[in-house]
Design a protein around this motif. Structure first.
Motif, PDB file in Angstrom:
ATOM      1  N   THR A   1      -4.103   0.517  -5.882  1.00  0.00           N
ATOM      2  CA  THR A   1      -4.282   1.992  -6.240  1.00  0.00           C
ATOM      3  C   THR A   1      -5.604   2.388  -6.140  1.00  0.00           C
ATOM      4  O   THR A   1      -5.904   3.686  -5.362  1.00  0.00           O
ATOM      5  CB  THR A   1      -3.636   2.384  -7.674  1.00  0.00           C
TER       6      THR A   1
ATOM      7  N   LEU B   1       0.726  -1.171   0.143  1.00  0.00           N
ATOM      8  CA  LEU B   1       0.062  -0.084   0.008  1.00  0.00           C
ATOM      9  C   LEU B   1       0.911   1.279   0.063  1.00  0.00           C
ATOM     10  O   LEU B   1       0.451   2.054  -0.861  1.00  0.00           O
ATOM     11  CB  LEU B   1      -0.974   0.055   1.166  1.00  0.00           C
ATOM     12  N   ALA B   2       1.811   1.240   0.877  1.00  0.00           N
ATOM     13  CA  ALA B   2       2.872   2.463   0.781  1.00  0.00           C
ATOM     14  C   ALA B   2       3.529   2.835  -0.609  1.00  0.00           C
ATOM     15  O   ALA B   2       3.500   3.998  -0.967  1.00  0.00           O
ATOM     16  CB  ALA B   2       3.989   2.310   1.744  1.00  0.00           C
TER      17      ALA B   2
ATOM     18  N   PRO C   1       1.108   5.353  -7.912  1.00  0.00           N
ATOM     19  CA  PRO C   1       0.083   4.742  -8.456  1.00  0.00           C
ATOM     20  C   PRO C   1       0.241   4.138  -9.427  1.00  0.00           C
ATOM     21  O   PRO C   1       0.902   4.410 -10.534  1.00  0.00           O
ATOM     22  CB  PRO C   1      -0.920   6.089  -8.458  1.00  0.00           C
TER      23      PRO C   1
ATOM     24  N   GLU D   1     -12.673   7.588  -2.513  1.00  0.00           N
ATOM     25  CA  GLU D   1     -13.334   8.806  -1.483  1.00  0.00           C
ATOM     26  C   GLU D   1     -14.773   8.717  -1.669  1.00  0.00           C
ATOM     27  O   GLU D   1     -15.147   8.792  -2.682  1.00  0.00           O
ATOM     28  CB  GLU D   1     -12.442   9.867  -1.856  1.00  0.00           C
TER      29      GLU D   1
ATOM     30  N   HIS E   1     -11.458   8.676   3.063  1.00  0.00           N
ATOM     31  CA  HIS E   1     -10.716   7.485   2.456  1.00  0.00           C
ATOM     32  C   HIS E   1     -10.861   6.420   3.553  1.00  0.00           C
ATOM     33  O   HIS E   1     -11.315   6.635   4.404  1.00  0.00           O
ATOM     34  CB  HIS E   1      -9.188   7.754   2.368  1.00  0.00           C
TER      35      HIS E   1
ATOM     36  N   VAL F   1      -6.645   2.854  -2.542  1.00  0.00           N
ATOM     37  CA  VAL F   1      -6.057   3.741  -1.827  1.00  0.00           C
ATOM     38  C   VAL F   1      -6.674   5.256  -2.165  1.00  0.00           C
ATOM     39  O   VAL F   1      -6.720   5.934  -1.247  1.00  0.00           O
ATOM     40  CB  VAL F   1      -4.342   3.786  -2.136  1.00  0.00           C
ATOM     41  N   GLN F   2      -7.143   5.144  -3.342  1.00  0.00           N
ATOM     42  CA  GLN F   2      -7.473   6.638  -3.825  1.00  0.00           C
ATOM     43  C   GLN F   2      -9.192   6.884  -3.651  1.00  0.00           C
ATOM     44  O   GLN F   2      -9.524   7.902  -3.719  1.00  0.00           O
ATOM     45  CB  GLN F   2      -7.275   6.713  -5.277  1.00  0.00           C
TER      46      GLN F   2
ATOM     47  N   GLU G   1      -5.763   2.926   7.191  1.00  0.00           N
ATOM     48  CA  GLU G   1      -4.771   1.942   6.810  1.00  0.00           C
ATOM     49  C   GLU G   1      -5.483   0.535   7.465  1.00  0.00           C
ATOM     50  O   GLU G   1      -5.122  -0.373   6.828  1.00  0.00           O
ATOM     51  CB  GLU G   1      -3.393   2.573   7.507  1.00  0.00           C
TER      52      GLU G   1
ATOM     53  N   ARG H   1       1.934   1.804  -3.438  1.00  0.00           N
ATOM     54  CA  ARG H   1       0.810   2.497  -4.463  1.00  0.00           C
ATOM     55  C   ARG H   1       0.590   3.870  -4.023  1.00  0.00           C
ATOM     56  O   ARG H   1       0.244   4.562  -4.883  1.00  0.00           O
ATOM     57  CB  ARG H   1      -0.411   1.617  -4.307  1.00  0.00           C
ATOM     58  N   ARG H   2       0.885   4.234  -2.760  1.00  0.00           N
ATOM     59  CA  ARG H   2       0.518   5.845  -2.454  1.00  0.00           C
ATOM     60  C   ARG H   2       1.624   6.621  -3.103  1.00  0.00           C
ATOM     61  O   ARG H   2       1.313   7.569  -3.855  1.00  0.00           O
ATOM     62  CB  ARG H   2       0.456   5.895  -0.927  1.00  0.00           C
ATOM     63  N   ALA H   3       2.886   6.155  -3.258  1.00  0.00           N
ATOM     64  CA  ALA H   3       4.039   6.790  -4.015  1.00  0.00           C
ATOM     65  C   ALA H   3       4.015   6.686  -5.143  1.00  0.00           C
ATOM     66  O   ALA H   3       4.386   7.590  -6.004  1.00  0.00           O
ATOM     67  CB  ALA H   3       5.306   6.115  -3.180  1.00  0.00           C
TER      68      ALA H   3
END
Length: 392
Positions: free
Chosen positions: A207, A194-195, A201, A213, A218, A210-211, A221, A197-199
């Motif tokens: 992804t 996950l970390a 995408p 909304e 969101h 994570v995105q 974790e 994919r945040r950095a």
């Protein structure tokens, strides 16, 4: 037989081998049955199971969905999961996750799944004996889920091991430790993923999660990790066991298998009947928020109720001659994927994989036998399937 003479435990190996005669006894004689071995009420009739699934206010999921021994709290063992939540948080979580699990995304996988099925069958022998689970029904959904999430395929064997360990961890037999270790390994793996994919995408489900909304909110974790675990186990094991159970059923009903091979357009309806006839998920639990009086029994607030999907799907009142397998039945009321707000989010994916896999099997491996005496059953209360299934 009286209700006092009936005993039922979802963890009894003899029941796991063939639960359906016991289910009939429960429906006929003890439709609201107390199981001391699992410390839970057991509901077995289609009408009662459906009503409970439609009433999440009374039958709560927030305290866990599997029967556990006294003193074991499922919510303390695992991170928050969509399947173990109630409204209003469940509604918010479902909205967020649904944005990353759309029908369009699932439909777009059809060509990819077809290629995977063809590739897997190409590596199995056309004659001789091979293991259906390890060579076909296990790898297929594992690869699909890994690809959806964006996880490297070389990790799928680890996923399979973790998932199987979780499923077969039986708290009544004192085997929960291995399951918790597997869950911890999964959480650690997905946390790092996950970390990343945040950095960085990508065009994948991880992804999208994570995105995702809704109203500016969101997934946390912990909720993301919980959903990854749920997706891996539920999305993987359900399809694996649907396919394995189907291989056995169709071997036992060669005339129906020939009919499906001759008329592949019958496969979608047959998948629904296969789900009804031998459900991969035999039941899930709920916790009562108030006293419920049912069939002369007073089920108290705080008690657990195990909703037997597998029994509900064999109820003659809902499906005439329910113990008879009929590919023409069209069992619209089957509850293999649950019902109501917790209806399985991955049902459309499981159905798609099953349709494609069965059509390919019926085309390229038109006839087969299974060595049921040598097969190894999963030893998990709620999950019905095989750890190994020799097929030829």
């Amino acid at each position: 037989m009286t209700s006092q003479q009936l005993t039922y435990s979802p963890f009894d190996p003899t029941v796991m081998e063939d639960p359906y005669p016991v289910y009939r006894q429960l429906r006929d004689h003890a439709p609201a049955h107390w199981s001391p071995e699992a410390s839970t009420w057991v509901l077995s009739r289609h009408e009662d199971v459906s009503a409970a699934l439609a009433d999440p206010t009374t039958y709560s999921s927030a305290s866990g969905i599997f029967p556990t021994p006294p003193g074991v709290d499922m919510t303390e063992l695992f991170l928050p999961m969509l399947i173990m939540s109630d409204p209003p948080r469940h509604t918010q979580l479902r909205q967020l996750v649904s944005k990353a699990f759309t029908p369009r995304r699932i439909a777009g996988l059809e060509g990819h799944i077809q290629t995977l099925v063809d590739d897997l069958l190409a590596t199995t022998p056309e004659t001789g004996t091979w293991d259906f689970v390890s060579e076909f029904s296990g790898p297929l959904p594992a690869i699909v889920i890994a690809d959806m999430l964006g996880v490297p395929r070389e990790d799928r064997d680890r996923f399979r091991t973790w998932s199987t360990t979780l499923i077969q961890s039986n708290p009544v037999r004192g085997e929960f430790g291995a399951g918790l270790d597997a869950a911890a390994a999964l959480y650690e793996y997905f946390s790092a993923f996950l970390a990343d994919r945040r950095a960085h995408p990508q065009d994948d489900l991880m992804t999208a999660l994570v995105q995702a909304e809704v109203d500016g909110e969101h997934l946390t974790e912990e909720e993301l990790l919980g959903f990854c675990l749920l997706l891996l186990v539920a999305g993987h094991e359900t399809t694996t066991n649907l396919l394995s159970n189907s291989a056995v059923i169709l071997a036992q009903h060669p005339e129906d298998r020939r009919a499906l091979a001759d008329e592949p357009e019958l496969v979608p309806a047959a998948v629904e009947e296969l789900l009804r006839y031998d459900s991969p998920v035999q039941g899930l639990a709920r916790t009562l928020t108030r006293q419920v009086d049912l069939h002369g029994q007073a089920m108290a607030a705080g008690d657990t109720a195990l909703l037997l999907f597998g029994s509900a799907n064999r109820d003659d009142h809902a499906f005439p001659d329910a113990d008879h397998f009929d590919i023409h039945r069209g069992p619209e009321r089957q509850v293999a994927f649950g019902r109501g707000i917790h209806f399985c989010l991955g049902a459309s994916l499981a159905r798609l994989e099953a349709r494609i896999a069965l059509r390919a099997l019926l085309t390229r491996r038109r006839d087969w036998d299974v060595d049921i005496d040598s097969a190894v059953r999963l030893r998990s209360g709620p999950i019905r399937g095989f750890a190994s299934l020799p097929i030829q």
